[in-house]
Design a protein around this motif. Structure first.
Motif, PDB file in Angstrom:
ATOM      1  N   ARG A  54      -2.331 -17.706  30.178  1.00 26.79           N
ATOM      2  CA  ARG A  54      -2.315 -18.080  28.753  1.00 26.79           C
ATOM      3  C   ARG A  54      -2.921 -16.964  27.897  1.00 26.79           C
ATOM      4  O   ARG A  54      -2.389 -16.601  26.851  1.00 26.79           O
ATOM      5  N   HIS A  55      -4.030 -16.412  28.358  1.00 27.18           N
ATOM      6  CA  HIS A  55      -4.708 -15.322  27.648  1.00 27.18           C
ATOM      7  C   HIS A  55      -3.793 -14.095  27.538  1.00 27.18           C
ATOM      8  O   HIS A  55      -3.667 -13.489  26.476  1.00 27.18           O
ATOM      9  N   SER A  56      -3.153 -13.739  28.626  1.00 27.68           N
ATOM     10  CA  SER A  56      -2.235 -12.597  28.638  1.00 27.68           C
ATOM     11  C   SER A  56      -1.062 -12.828  27.699  1.00 27.68           C
ATOM     12  O   SER A  56      -0.647 -11.913  26.970  1.00 27.68           O
ATOM     13  N   GLN A  57      -0.539 -14.018  27.702  1.00 30.78           N
ATOM     14  CA  GLN A  57       0.582 -14.349  26.824  1.00 30.78           C
ATOM     15  C   GLN A  57       0.175 -14.222  25.354  1.00 30.78           C
ATOM     16  O   GLN A  57       0.941 -13.711  24.534  1.00 30.78           O
ATOM     17  N   GLN A  58      -1.029 -14.655  25.013  1.00 23.48           N
ATOM     18  CA  GLN A  58      -1.517 -14.523  23.640  1.00 23.48           C
ATOM     19  C   GLN A  58      -1.664 -13.055  23.250  1.00 23.48           C
ATOM     20  O   GLN A  58      -1.298 -12.666  22.135  1.00 23.48           O
ATOM     21  N   LYS A  59      -2.203 -12.235  24.155  1.00 19.83           N
ATOM     22  CA  LYS A  59      -2.354 -10.802  23.869  1.00 19.83           C
ATOM     23  C   LYS A  59      -0.991 -10.162  23.628  1.00 19.83           C
ATOM     24  O   LYS A  59      -0.825  -9.348  22.723  1.00 19.83           O
ATOM     25  N   MET A  60      -0.033 -10.521  24.448  1.00 24.07           N
ATOM     26  CA  MET A  60       1.310  -9.962  24.289  1.00 24.07           C
ATOM     27  C   MET A  60       1.920 -10.387  22.954  1.00 24.07           C
ATOM     28  O   MET A  60       2.525  -9.579  22.261  1.00 24.07           O
ATOM     29  N   GLN A  61       1.744 -11.648  22.589  1.00 26.74           N
ATOM     30  CA  GLN A  61       2.299 -12.131  21.329  1.00 26.74           C
ATOM     31  C   GLN A  61       1.663 -11.412  20.139  1.00 26.74           C
ATOM     32  O   GLN A  61       2.363 -11.027  19.204  1.00 26.74           O
ATOM     33  N   HIS A  62       0.357 -11.192  20.185  1.00 23.69           N
ATOM     34  CA  HIS A  62      -0.314 -10.451  19.105  1.00 23.69           C
ATOM     35  C   HIS A  62       0.202  -9.014  19.029  1.00 23.69           C
ATOM     36  O   HIS A  62       0.393  -8.475  17.936  1.00 23.69           O
ATOM     37  N   ALA A  63       0.420  -8.401  20.181  1.00 25.62           N
ATOM     38  CA  ALA A  63       0.931  -7.031  20.195  1.00 25.62           C
ATOM     39  C   ALA A  63       2.347  -6.980  19.617  1.00 25.62           C
ATOM     40  O   ALA A  63       2.664  -6.095  18.813  1.00 25.62           O
ATOM     41  N   ILE A  64       3.180  -7.924  19.986  1.00 24.86           N
ATOM     42  CA  ILE A  64       4.546  -7.964  19.453  1.00 24.86           C
ATOM     43  C   ILE A  64       4.514  -8.134  17.937  1.00 24.86           C
ATOM     44  O   ILE A  64       5.255  -7.463  17.210  1.00 24.86           O
ATOM     45  N   GLU A  65       3.650  -9.003  17.441  1.00 26.04           N
ATOM     46  CA  GLU A  65       3.520  -9.190  15.991  1.00 26.04           C
ATOM     47  C   GLU A  65       3.086  -7.896  15.312  1.00 26.04           C
ATOM     48  O   GLU A  65       3.585  -7.545  14.237  1.00 26.04           O
TER      49      GLU A  65
ATOM     50  N   LEU B 191       9.191   3.690  24.621  1.00 22.71           N
ATOM     51  CA  LEU B 191       7.895   3.826  25.270  1.00 22.71           C
ATOM     52  C   LEU B 191       7.531   2.541  25.978  1.00 22.71           C
ATOM     53  O   LEU B 191       8.023   1.464  25.648  1.00 22.71           O
ATOM     54  N   ARG B 192       6.683   2.688  26.972  1.00 19.47           N
ATOM     55  CA  ARG B 192       6.123   1.526  27.658  1.00 19.47           C
ATOM     56  C   ARG B 192       4.684   1.416  27.204  1.00 19.47           C
ATOM     57  O   ARG B 192       3.935   2.391  27.226  1.00 19.47           O
ATOM     58  N   LEU B 193       4.301   0.243  26.772  1.00 18.97           N
ATOM     59  CA  LEU B 193       2.995   0.029  26.164  1.00 18.97           C
ATOM     60  C   LEU B 193       2.246  -1.071  26.908  1.00 18.97           C
ATOM     61  O   LEU B 193       2.725  -2.195  27.024  1.00 18.97           O
ATOM     62  N   TYR B 194       1.068  -0.735  27.403  1.00 18.32           N
ATOM     63  CA  TYR B 194       0.210  -1.698  28.084  1.00 18.32           C
ATOM     64  C   TYR B 194      -0.655  -2.382  27.029  1.00 18.32           C
ATOM     65  O   TYR B 194      -1.299  -1.713  26.218  1.00 18.32           O
ATOM     66  N   CYS B 195      -0.687  -3.699  27.041  1.00 15.75           N
ATOM     67  CA  CYS B 195      -1.360  -4.451  25.970  1.00 15.75           C
ATOM     68  C   CYS B 195      -2.421  -5.418  26.465  1.00 15.75           C
ATOM     69  O   CYS B 195      -2.806  -6.326  25.733  1.00 15.75           O
ATOM     70  N   GLY B 196      -2.932  -5.268  27.651  1.00 13.16           N
ATOM     71  CA  GLY B 196      -3.807  -6.292  28.182  1.00 13.16           C
ATOM     72  C   GLY B 196      -5.279  -5.979  28.211  1.00 13.16           C
ATOM     73  O   GLY B 196      -6.080  -6.821  28.587  1.00 13.16           O
ATOM     74  N   HIS B 197      -5.689  -4.793  27.802  1.00 14.39           N
ATOM     75  CA  HIS B 197      -7.071  -4.385  28.016  1.00 14.39           C
ATOM     76  C   HIS B 197      -7.983  -4.581  26.802  1.00 14.39           C
ATOM     77  O   HIS B 197      -9.062  -5.129  26.919  1.00 14.39           O
ATOM     78  N   HIS B 198      -7.564  -4.130  25.658  1.00 17.63           N
ATOM     79  CA  HIS B 198      -8.436  -4.089  24.487  1.00 17.63           C
ATOM     80  C   HIS B 198      -8.417  -5.406  23.704  1.00 17.63           C
ATOM     81  O   HIS B 198      -7.551  -6.244  23.884  1.00 17.63           O
TER      82      HIS B 198
END
Length: 102
Positions: free
Chosen positions: A5-16, A77-84
């Motif tokens: 769930r946490h990862s999904q939220q981070k991804m959604q914020h990054a997409i936004e 590009l490939r973008l990692y979005c799970g750390h920060h």
């Protein structure tokens, strides 16, 4: 479950953030699972060329060209979005958006 769930939220914020800050015509693909996005920018953006500038600004990504033997994906590009934190991610996306818009 919490991590998923946490990862999904981070991804959604990054997409936004990508939709808000990246140039018009940018497309985002979110593979199922994981915390990596594939981002395709307008054809005139060369992510391989801009990678060093982004690194100088403290932002790293994987230029799309490194995933092709023929350097095909120069505007991707490939973008990692799970750390920060979400705030750090948004600032980085805004900076990248400004860099890609030049």
């Amino acid at each position: 479950r919490w991590l998923r769930r946490h990862s999904q939220q981070k991804m959604q914020h990054a997409i936004e953030g990508i939709k808000k800050y990246f140039p018009e015509g940018t497309c985002v693909t979110h593979p199922q699972g994981g915390v990596v996005l594939w981002v395709e920018l307008p054809p005139d953006v060369d992510t391989l060329k801009l990678c060093n500038e982004a690194l100088k600004l403290g932002i790293s990504y994987a230029p799309g060209a490194i995933f092709s033997a023929t350097k095909k994906y120069r505007n991707a590009l490939r973008l990692y979005c799970g750390h920060h934190s979400d705030e750090q991610t948004q600032r980085a996306l805004q900076t990248l958006g400004e860099l890609f818009a030049r």
